[in-house]
Structures are given as structure tokens and as C-alpha cells.
Design an enzyme around this catalytic site. Structure first.
Site, PDB file in Angstrom:
ATOM      1  N   LYS A 103       0.770  -1.307   0.058  1.00 40.05           N
ATOM      2  CA  LYS A 103       0.028   0.007   0.077  1.00 40.05           C
ATOM      3  C   LYS A 103       0.849   1.279  -0.215  1.00 40.05           C
ATOM      4  O   LYS A 103       1.954   1.299   0.738  1.00 40.05           O
ATOM      5  CB  LYS A 103      -0.913  -0.178   1.219  1.00 40.05           C
ATOM      6  CG  LYS A 103      -1.693   1.097   1.257  1.00 40.05           C
ATOM      7  CD  LYS A 103      -2.821   0.959   2.726  1.00 40.05           C
ATOM      8  CE  LYS A 103      -4.001   2.042   2.506  1.00 40.05           C
ATOM      9  NZ  LYS A 103      -4.533   2.125   3.983  1.00 40.05           N
ATOM     10  N   SER A 126      -9.517   2.089   2.896  1.00 48.69           N
ATOM     11  CA  SER A 126      -8.623   2.689   2.101  1.00 48.69           C
ATOM     12  C   SER A 126      -7.744   1.862   1.290  1.00 48.69           C
ATOM     13  O   SER A 126      -7.147   2.220   0.289  1.00 48.69           O
ATOM     14  CB  SER A 126      -7.782   3.907   2.914  1.00 48.69           C
ATOM     15  OG  SER A 126      -6.831   3.378   3.640  1.00 48.69           O
ATOM     16  N   SER A 185      -9.567  -0.154   7.304  1.00 51.81           N
ATOM     17  CA  SER A 185      -9.068  -0.016   6.044  1.00 51.81           C
ATOM     18  C   SER A 185      -8.310  -1.277   5.456  1.00 51.81           C
ATOM     19  O   SER A 185      -7.989  -1.226   4.147  1.00 51.81           O
ATOM     20  CB  SER A 185      -8.025   1.146   5.895  1.00 51.81           C
ATOM     21  OG  SER A 185      -8.671   2.429   5.754  1.00 51.81           O
TER      22      SER A 185
END
Lengths: 98, 487
Positions: free
Chosen positions: B82, B157, B181
Site C-alpha cells: 500500500k 482505504s 481500511s
């Protein structure tokens, strides 16, 4: 509670954010919605409750004060938008007396 | 053999050890698949072809010189990271224009531990800007698409990591979970996602959002694949004084006996607004655990509905402090007339996106003189009540089972310009962050549109092993996790 445009501009100033008039208008409504929703927290009796800042016991662990290598200066300056002479160049902060 | 990218991580690890495939072949297969389909999915912000192939060659050399059983299971396995976790020398943007072009001079400890064990870094995966969002719609570099239906969000996210795993562009991915997330995008994309206990994994090199809530986690195609990744990343790091020194337990996945297991089902998580198909699938999964011998108890977590307002004051307050560092001096572009302090205002005003600006302002307000006690202070006290709910519940049960999100993946643009309606979607994931406990999201069915449904387990602080063993036993008996989107 509805935040006024003046309040939104004051908050944005504290946060060092330049907003357009359109943003002030839009954020005033959206932030007011969230703060209205958050107002339900004040219906909870917390007079006997301690705040939680962290779920872990807050301690400040110490380590020996030893010299250790850190990344070289040019590597750290490589990401700067305006490096100069081995430093971060910034706009003048203090006005000099004439 | 089927397509290489269809293998699970542990199957790929076995194939590497058997000499049936090389890491270079696995890596090329992933890079080819990224080239073929990521134009549609947009899971990646940066693809690191050269780095990946060099790491793969190094892994192949290790397999030639040492017997496979002595080597880490992630050796030679291509993964995604990420874009809020630093990888040395690789662009790390947090999905924000304010970090455009930033190349960190160091790697996150979580990344370093995997790279030292031989994992192959394919690239940086999309995220809502600074991990603030539930859909990747807040990424400055464009939304990611759900591989099950490209008109839907992948969640957020960590939507890029979840989409990359679901679309078989990588074997696993690193994510972060501040308010759901990892777990919510895992549910939306039909993969397995672990949120670790607060303090379990070092956050050195994780670009900070909400420091009392941020955790590093991982996403993979099944629970068994997550275990070696967790074990490698977990454990104290002298570079992060908030990482705990407790020993990391060995994760044993050998068909745990569930007859001693007590699972709590909180009534506050089955509420109006819960999509009926989600409730049905989750209740059927709970029944499956009952069928395997677990004891199911209804429990109450009475302050659940207050998690949204508590989180959306505490996280923005912490964000407003953490994001004060973006001033256009040390990294990122600088905008403005070349004057002080104007450049600060223009740089931040032009380069932060709307959601980041909203949260910075919410936090600034909640911390400001005259409002601190009513907002931030009160939120911290109610946070204590939410944590106490879990402390009380875990006296009677070992795990808590509940939905991950009220609905399956929603449409891109569905929440329009109404941030509060988006925040309310996080109601089932926020409590674990506020209490600091671990959570695991795994697929338990599909809705009538063919979209995956996830269930969440939560366990007491540092009890990740309990999550793994129960969820793995479920995946050994079911096949939801073996379905993949056609792309």
C-alpha cells in the site's frame, strides 16, 4: 450547530489551508453535518470516566544515548523542492530593519 | 499447471520448493497480468518491474544454494505494498499530490522484514489520500475498480491492495487499518484481510494518519497465506517505541478443535440498514461454526453506535497534528508566490484533496481552545466506554463474530458529496481500532449481484492466533475464498 463561513475561514487559517469561496461554502455544510452528528456524544454521562489517549500503557521508553549513522545529507535533501547549498531554502521569514 | 497467478501464496511457495517454477517466472506472470488488466482495475500507482525482477533473481539464487524447507515461506513471492508504507527509493505518495515524486530514503520496518525474508515487491498499491476514506475515491491518482464489478468501489482505504489480490495480480499485499481500511476492502473484494493489534507491528515507515489507531496489516487469498506474513512482520522494533515487546505466538493451522471455542454475536451489529443478504450470509457462517462445535452466545456491545462520532473526532484530531508536517519545505512540491507564510497556505490548499482538508479542519476545530473538552476530550472518554464494552465481552467469549460492513461494495460515486453518509459505513470496523484489538475479515458468501460478503472476527488484544485458527478451520470446510472474479 451550523458553522458560519467566518468560522470555517478561521479554522482553515489555523490549519494553514487556503480555501476558495466555493470550498468555504461546501465545507461549512459538510463539517456542520459531522459536528451535529457528533453532538450525541454529549448525551453520554462520562463524569466518572477517564479519557483513553492510547490503548497501551503510556510510557516513554529510554535507550542508551549512542551515536548512530543517519542517512547522508544529500539523500535527505533530494526530496526537497528547493535545496540550496546543502540546506532547505525557504522564503524570507524575518524582515530586516532598513 | 493452471495459470501461475491462480496459485495461492502457499501453493506458489511449494511450487518454488519443488523446483516446478522459479520466482522469476512467478514475478513475470504477475507483471504480465498487471499489464493486461490493471488498465481496467487501477490497483497500482507504481509498478516496480526492475526491482521485482532483481529481487526474484536473488530469490532464485537462494533456492539453488539452500534447501527450501530452511527458507522463509515468502521467499520469491511477489507482493504489493500500500502506498502509505515507505519502500526505499520507490515513489511513495499516500495517494496525495502533496507527496508527488517523494522517494523515501528508508523502508518501513514491515516492508524491510518481508524483503529481508525474500519477498518480491511488485509495486505500490492505490489508497484513499493519506488512508482517509472507504472507497479509494479520495485518491488523487484516480479510483480503483472492484474486480468483481468494475462499476463498484473496491472499498478503502486499502482498496488498491484488495483489488490487486482479488484480481490475482499479486499473491498478497500489505495494507494499513486505522478505522477498517484492511477489513472493509477485503470484504468488498472477497479476500482475507488481517488488522493486527495496536502495537503488534512496527509503524516505522508507515506515514502517520491517526497515531493512536494506525496499524499495519495484510491481505491475501486465504487465511493460511496471511499467517507467515503476520509472523514475519510482528514483534518489537526499536525504531517504533509503540511496538509491544510481547512475544509473537506461533500460528498453528492444523484444523483446530472448535468445541472449546466461545463466539459472541453482538446484537448491536445486526441493525436497520444492514443489507439482508449480508445478514443472512453472516448468520449462516455463524451457524457453520456452531455446526463445528463452537458455542455461540448473543452478547451486547452497548456503545457501538457511538464509534462513528468518537472516531471522526479522534482520528481527524490526530491527523491535523500529523499532517502539519506537509509544508512544501522538506519534501513534495511547493506552491505559492515565494513568500512567507503564503507558500504554506497555497501549498496545502492546492495539494491536499477535499477529504484530507475536511479532516484536518475537523481535527483543528475539535482541538481548538473552547471546544477541546466538548469534542476531543469527550470523544476520548466515550472511547474508554467502547473499550470497556470489549473488555467485558471477552470475559465470556473468545471471539466476536459480526459483519464487516453494512452492505456489499457500493457503486463508484454513490455517496456523492455527502461525507457523513460515507463515515456511517464504517460503523462495524471502527470499534476494533478504538479498542486496539485485532480483527480478521474473510469471505462468507455473495449477494444476488455476485458481490462478495465478508464476516469479521475480533479477538482480545494480541490474540491474533485465535483469529487465525478459527477462521482457517472455516476455510478448510468452505470454498467461498476459492472463488475469483473473471477478468
Amino acid at each position: 450547530m451550523a458553522l458560519t463561513h467566518e468560522e470555517v475561514r478561521a479554522i482553515a487559517h489555523l490549519a494553514r489551508l487556503q480555501l476558495t469561496d466555493e470550498e468555504v461554502e461546501r465545507f461549512a455544510g459538510q463539517l456542520s453535518d459531522v459536528l451535529d452528528y457528533a453532538a450525541r456524544l454529549n448525551e453520554v454521562d462520562t463524569s466518572e470516566i477517564s479519557p483513553t489517549a492510547s490503548v497501551l500503557p503510556m510510557n516513554a521508553p529510554l535507550r542508551p544515548d549512542e551515536v548512530r549513522p543517519c542517512p547522508p545529507r544529500d539523500q535527505l535533501l533530494a526530496n526537497a523542492p528547493d535545496p540550496a547549498g546543502g540546506m532547505f531554502r525557504v522564503p524570507r521569514v524575518l524582515e530586516l530593519e532598513p | 499447471m493452471a495459470e501461475l497467478t491462480d496459485l495461492s501464496m502457499l501453493e506458489a511457495a511449494s511450487a518454488l520448493r519443488a523446483g516446478d517454477v522459479s520466482s522469476t517466472e512467478l514475478t513475470r506472470a504477475c507483471l504480465d497480468r498487471i499489464r493486461a488488466i490493471d488498465g481496467d482495475v487501477h490497483a497500482f500507482l507504481t509498478v516496480t518491474d526492475d526491482l521485482a525482477l532483481a529481487q526474484a533473481e536473488a530469490a532464485d539464487r537462494k533456492f539453488k544454494t539452500r534447501p527450501g524447507e530452511e527458507l522463509p515461506l515468502v521467499l520469491g513471492i511477489p507482493i504489493a505494498v500500500k502506498d502509505v508504507l515507505c519502500v526505499e527509493g520507490v515513489p511513495t505518495t499516500c495517494g496525495s499530490r502533496i507527496l508527488e515524486g517523494y522517494r523515501p530514503p528508508y523502508s518501513a520496518t514491515s516492508v524491510t522484514r518481508l524483503v529481508e525474508a525474500g519477498a518480491v515487491i511488485l509495486g505500490k498499491a492505490n489508497t484513499d489520500e493519506f488512508a482517509m476514506g472507504s472507497s479509494t475515491e479520495n485518491s488523487a491518482y484516480g479510483v480503483s475498480h472492484n474486480p468483481w464489478n468494475l462499476d463498484r468501489v473496491p472499498g478503502g482505504s486499502s482498496g488498491g491492495p484488495a483489488a490487486a489480490v482479488a484480481a490475482r495480480m499479486c499473491f498478497a499485499a500489505l495494507g494499513t487499518d486505522t478505522g477498517g481500511s484492511v477489513r472493509q476492502p477485503a470484504a468488498f473484494c472477497g479476500v482475507s484481510g488481517l488488522k493486527t493489534s495496536y502495537g503488534r507491528i512496527s509503524r516505522y515507515g508507515l506515514i502517520a494518519y491517526g497515531s493512536s489507531l494506525d496499524t499495519v496489516g495484510a491481505l491475501a487469498r486465504n487465511i493460511a497465506d496471511l499467517a507467515p506474513i503476520f509472523s514475519l512482520m510482528a514483534g518489537h522494533d526499536p525504531l517504533d517505541s509503540t511496538s509491544v515487546t510481547d512475544p509473537v505466538p506461533e500460528i498453528r493451522l492444523n484444523g483446530a478443535d472448535l468445541r472449546e471455542l466461545r463466539i459472541g454475536v453482538p446484537k448491536e451489529y445486526f441493525i436497520e440498514g444492514l443489507q439482508p443478504e449480508v445478514e443472512t450470509a453472516v448468520r449462516e457462517a455463524i451457524d457453520a461454526f456452531r455446526g463445528m462445535g463452537a458455542e455461540i452466545r448473543e452478547i451486547s456491545l452497548p456503545h457501538t453506535d457511538l464509534a462513528v462520532p468518537v472516531y471522526y473526532l479522534i482520528a481527524p484530531a490526530e491527523a491535523s497534528a500529523n499532517l502539519a508536517r506537509y509544508d512544501g519545505v522538506r519534501y513534495g512540491p511547493r506552491r505559492g508566490p515565494g513568500k512567507y507564510p503564503d507558500d504554506y497556505f497555497v501549498t496545502r490548499g492546492e495539494l491536499f484533496g477535499d477529504e484530507v482538508k475536511r479532516r484536518i479542519m475537523l481535527g483543528t476545530y475539535a482541538l481548538s481552545a473552547g471546544y477541546y473538552d466538548a469534542y476531543y476530550g469527550q470523544a476520548q472518554k466515550v472511547r474508554t466506554l467502547i473499550k470497556q464494552d470489549f473488555d467485558a465481552a471477552f470475559k465470556d467469549v473468545d471471539l466476536i463474530a459480526c459483519p464487516v460492513a453494512p452492505t456489499t461494495a457500493f457503486g463508484i460515486g454513490a455517496h456523492g458529496d455527502d461525507p457523513l453518509s460515507m463515515y456511517l459505513e464504517d460503523v462495524f470496523t471502527l470499534p476494533a481500532n478504538l479498542a486496539g484489538i485485532p480483527g480478521l475479515s474473510f469471505p462468507v458468501g455473495f449477494d444476488s449481484d455476485g458481490l462478495p460478503i465478508g464476516m469479521q472476527f475480533m479477538a482480545p488484544h494480541l490474540k491474533e492466533a485465535q483469529l487465525f485458527s478459527a477462521a482457517h478451520t472455516y476455510q478448510s470446510a468452505t470454498s467461498w475464498h476459492t472463488s475469483w472474479p473473471e477478468l
